[in-house]
Scaffold this motif. Structure first.
Motif, PDB file in Angstrom:
ATOM      1  N   LYS A   1      33.651  53.983  43.998  1.00 53.65           N
ATOM      2  CA  LYS A   1      34.834  54.836  43.858  1.00 53.65           C
ATOM      3  C   LYS A   1      35.289  54.831  42.407  1.00 53.65           C
ATOM      4  CE  LYS A   1      39.638  55.211  45.435  1.00 53.65           C
ATOM      5  NZ  LYS A   1      40.709  54.548  46.237  1.00 53.65           N
ATOM      6  N   THR A   2      35.582  56.013  41.867  1.00 50.31           N
ATOM      7  CA  THR A   2      36.027  56.128  40.475  1.00 50.31           C
ATOM      8  C   THR A   2      37.418  56.759  40.420  1.00 50.31           C
ATOM      9  OG1 THR A   2      33.761  56.357  39.671  1.00 50.31           O
ATOM     10  CG2 THR A   2      35.520  57.109  38.212  1.00 50.31           C
TER      11      THR A   2
ATOM     12  N   ASP B   1      47.931  48.100  44.000  1.00 49.76           N
ATOM     13  CA  ASP B   1      48.919  47.433  44.858  1.00 49.76           C
ATOM     14  C   ASP B   1      48.296  46.739  46.061  1.00 49.76           C
ATOM     15  OD1 ASP B   1      51.163  48.076  43.316  1.00 49.76           O
ATOM     16  OD2 ASP B   1      51.361  50.048  44.246  1.00 49.76           O
ATOM     17  N   ARG B   2      47.109  47.169  46.446  1.00 51.39           N
ATOM     18  CA  ARG B   2      46.450  46.576  47.616  1.00 51.39           C
ATOM     19  C   ARG B   2      45.570  45.395  47.244  1.00 51.39           C
ATOM     20  NH1 ARG B   2      46.697  51.852  47.844  1.00 51.39           N
ATOM     21  NH2 ARG B   2      44.650  52.145  46.893  1.00 51.39           N
ATOM     22  N   GLY B   3      45.565  45.061  45.946  1.00 51.64           N
ATOM     23  CA  GLY B   3      44.769  43.920  45.507  1.00 51.64           C
ATOM     24  C   GLY B   3      43.322  44.247  45.206  1.00 51.64           C
ATOM     25  N   ASN B   4      42.971  45.533  45.242  1.00 53.80           N
ATOM     26  CA  ASN B   4      41.603  45.930  44.906  1.00 53.80           C
ATOM     27  C   ASN B   4      41.355  45.704  43.415  1.00 53.80           C
ATOM     28  OD1 ASN B   4      40.949  46.932  47.542  1.00 53.80           O
ATOM     29  ND2 ASN B   4      42.188  48.753  47.091  1.00 53.80           N
ATOM     30  N   ILE B   5      40.169  45.204  43.105  1.00 57.50           N
ATOM     31  CA  ILE B   5      39.797  44.923  41.716  1.00 57.50           C
ATOM     32  C   ILE B   5      38.811  45.980  41.233  1.00 57.50           C
ATOM     33  CG2 ILE B   5      38.799  43.224  40.128  1.00 57.50           C
ATOM     34  CD1 ILE B   5      41.481  42.391  41.363  1.00 57.50           C
ATOM     35  N   TYR B   6      39.050  46.482  40.026  1.00 59.67           N
ATOM     36  CA  TYR B   6      38.223  47.545  39.452  1.00 59.67           C
ATOM     37  C   TYR B   6      37.622  47.090  38.119  1.00 59.67           C
ATOM     38  CZ  TYR B   6      40.899  50.534  42.663  1.00 59.67           C
ATOM     39  OH  TYR B   6      41.485  51.089  43.775  1.00 59.67           O
ATOM     40  N   LYS B   7      36.474  47.627  37.820  1.00 60.97           N
ATOM     41  CA  LYS B   7      35.914  47.497  36.482  1.00 60.97           C
ATOM     42  C   LYS B   7      36.424  48.668  35.661  1.00 60.97           C
ATOM     43  CE  LYS B   7      31.540  47.217  33.931  1.00 60.97           C
ATOM     44  NZ  LYS B   7      30.051  47.242  34.029  1.00 60.97           N
ATOM     45  N   VAL B   8      36.876  48.395  34.434  1.00 62.97           N
ATOM     46  CA  VAL B   8      37.447  49.441  33.578  1.00 62.97           C
ATOM     47  C   VAL B   8      36.458  49.780  32.463  1.00 62.97           C
ATOM     48  CG1 VAL B   8      39.354  50.085  32.072  1.00 62.97           C
ATOM     49  CG2 VAL B   8      39.786  48.655  34.079  1.00 62.97           C
ATOM     50  N   SER B   9      36.140  51.052  32.337  1.00 61.26           N
ATOM     51  CA  SER B   9      35.222  51.505  31.303  1.00 61.26           C
ATOM     52  C   SER B   9      35.907  51.482  29.940  1.00 61.26           C
ATOM     53  CB  SER B   9      34.742  52.925  31.615  1.00 61.26           C
ATOM     54  OG  SER B   9      34.103  53.495  30.488  1.00 61.26           O
ATOM     55  N   LYS B  10      35.256  50.866  28.956  1.00 56.57           N
ATOM     56  CA  LYS B  10      35.789  50.861  27.592  1.00 56.57           C
ATOM     57  C   LYS B  10      35.630  52.233  26.934  1.00 56.57           C
ATOM     58  CE  LYS B  10      34.843  45.937  26.783  1.00 56.57           C
ATOM     59  NZ  LYS B  10      34.172  44.947  25.906  1.00 56.57           N
ATOM     60  N   GLY B  11      34.792  53.058  27.509  1.00 52.89           N
ATOM     61  CA  GLY B  11      34.547  54.371  26.912  1.00 52.89           C
ATOM     62  C   GLY B  11      35.563  55.417  27.300  1.00 52.89           C
ATOM     63  N   ASP B  12      35.983  55.426  28.588  1.00 54.29           N
ATOM     64  CA  ASP B  12      36.898  56.489  29.028  1.00 54.29           C
ATOM     65  C   ASP B  12      38.041  55.980  29.905  1.00 54.29           C
ATOM     66  OD1 ASP B  12      35.640  55.925  31.423  1.00 54.29           O
ATOM     67  OD2 ASP B  12      34.551  57.820  31.538  1.00 54.29           O
ATOM     68  N   LEU B  13      38.173  54.651  30.034  1.00 58.58           N
ATOM     69  CA  LEU B  13      39.269  54.017  30.781  1.00 58.58           C
ATOM     70  C   LEU B  13      39.255  54.347  32.272  1.00 58.58           C
ATOM     71  CD1 LEU B  13      42.247  54.416  28.241  1.00 58.58           C
ATOM     72  CD2 LEU B  13      40.746  52.437  28.568  1.00 58.58           C
ATOM     73  N   ARG B  14      38.127  54.816  32.794  1.00 57.51           N
ATOM     74  CA  ARG B  14      38.027  55.053  34.235  1.00 57.51           C
ATOM     75  C   ARG B  14      37.880  53.723  34.977  1.00 57.51           C
ATOM     76  NH1 ARG B  14      36.733  60.537  35.763  1.00 57.51           N
ATOM     77  NH2 ARG B  14      36.484  61.831  33.894  1.00 57.51           N
ATOM     78  N   LEU B  15      38.439  53.676  36.186  1.00 54.99           N
ATOM     79  CA  LEU B  15      38.363  52.495  37.032  1.00 54.99           C
ATOM     80  C   LEU B  15      37.323  52.729  38.116  1.00 54.99           C
ATOM     81  CD1 LEU B  15      41.233  52.374  35.657  1.00 54.99           C
ATOM     82  CD2 LEU B  15      42.002  51.152  37.681  1.00 54.99           C
TER      83      LEU B  15
END
Length: 325
Positions: A72-73, A53-67
């Protein structure tokens, strides 16, 4: 109470990518933030990304869907699946969630793959004595006998990509000379085709979902279109009239509710689903089952939820609570 972290997944690898993004935005913006921490996850071939909601962009792991972002994870607690086509509707995303033991809003991997495959799904439904159109199947590189197809199905007929949605790869054929070109065009969408006879009748769409520990059938939608059929333009460009509730007899409504519950239960479906029928001589003929139906502002399911006098945010929470349980 600690709010669960919900990954609203949309996009995917199919021709329905754009529609899926719209569905994802609808659900992401309507999730109750007093109950859920929401993250919009967009799936593309080149990358998987998330935002909050704050507009932060994350990389998403294809292995475990962690952001992950700036060291920060974030671990996702459950998935709201809005991917139409692959990876979401064909069971691949569900299979990943099953391995990771992450609850998902839609059905299990096997059931998703089955409903996504029109040929296999309809063959099972026929075994349960549910009426369908006459059909003919073709695989890529198979010899095509146009005369045999027409003899069995007649004209007009529908040429359909077997594993596609939003009416991509579907062609209505009126003349023999157009059948082979339509087949070749449909093969651009899938290596498997199903060709069906034309059914003249009233098309209706039945929304159905399991929540509050029971299966609910939504007010039925009657579809009126000036196009050849309920194609992409009719669905998303306003070239149709969708009337909810449908103007049908109570006896027919009762039959549609019975059939829809039977299909939902026996196919082992979960979450909210949309089932399409054409009524011919007062007999419902099933067209297809959509295990991840559209949730855009113009989609049928939100119209039906509104007709139930239910708030969309409340409905989405019920679906997530059911997935958790």
């Amino acid at each position: 109470m600690i709010r669960k972290k919900v990954g609203v997944i949309c996009g995917g690898y199919s021709s329905e990518h754009k529609i899926s993004l719209q569905s994802g935005e609808t659900v992401f913006s309507n999730l109750d933030r007093n109950k859920w921490d929401a993250f919009l996850i967009i799936i593309e071939r080149s990358k998987w990304t998330g935002k909050d909601d704050r507009g932060n962009i994350y990389k998403v792991s294809k292995g475990d869907l962690r952001l992950t972002s700036n060291g920060k994870t974030i671990k996702i607690d459950l998935i709201f699946n809005l991917i139409h086509g692959s990876l979401g509707e064909n069971g691949q995303l569900a299979a990943l969630c099953e391995i990771l033991e992450i609850p998902i809003s839609s059905c299990d991997s096997y059931n998703a793959a089955l409903t996504f495959n029109k040929r296999d799904c309809l063959s099972i439904l026929r075994e349960w004595k549910i009426p369908t159109a006459k059909y003919f199947t073709i695989d890529r590189d198979e010899n095509i006998n146009v005369d045999s197809i027409i003899k069995k199905l007649g004209l007009p007929c529908f040429v359909k990509a077997n594993r596609s949605g939003s009416s991509f790869g579907i062609f209505k054929v009126y003349y023999k000379r157009n059948l082979l070109p339509s087949i070749k065009e449909a093969f651009k969408y899938d290596t498997q085709l199903i060709i069906e006879s034309n059914l003249n009748g009233l098309e209706v769409s039945v929304g159905i979902a399991r929540y509050d520990n029971e299966i609910h059938v939504f007010p039925i939608t009657e579809i009126m279109t000036n196009n050849d059929f309920f194609d992409y333009n009719a669905k998303y460009e306003g070239q149709s009239e969708e009337i909810t509730p449908a103007r049908i007899e109570k006896s027919l409504e009762k039959e549609l509710v019975f059939l829809s519950k039977k299909i939902y239960f026996k196919l082992g479906l979960k979450g909210f689903v949309r089932i399409e029928f054409i009524i011919v001589d007062e007999i419902p003929h099933i067209l297809e089952v959509n295990s991840v139906p559209g949730m855009t502002e113009k989609s049928i399911i939100p119209q039906q939820i509104k007709a139930m006098n239910m708030n969309l945010s409340d409905f989405l929470s019920k679906i997530l609570i059911e997935a958790l349980e």
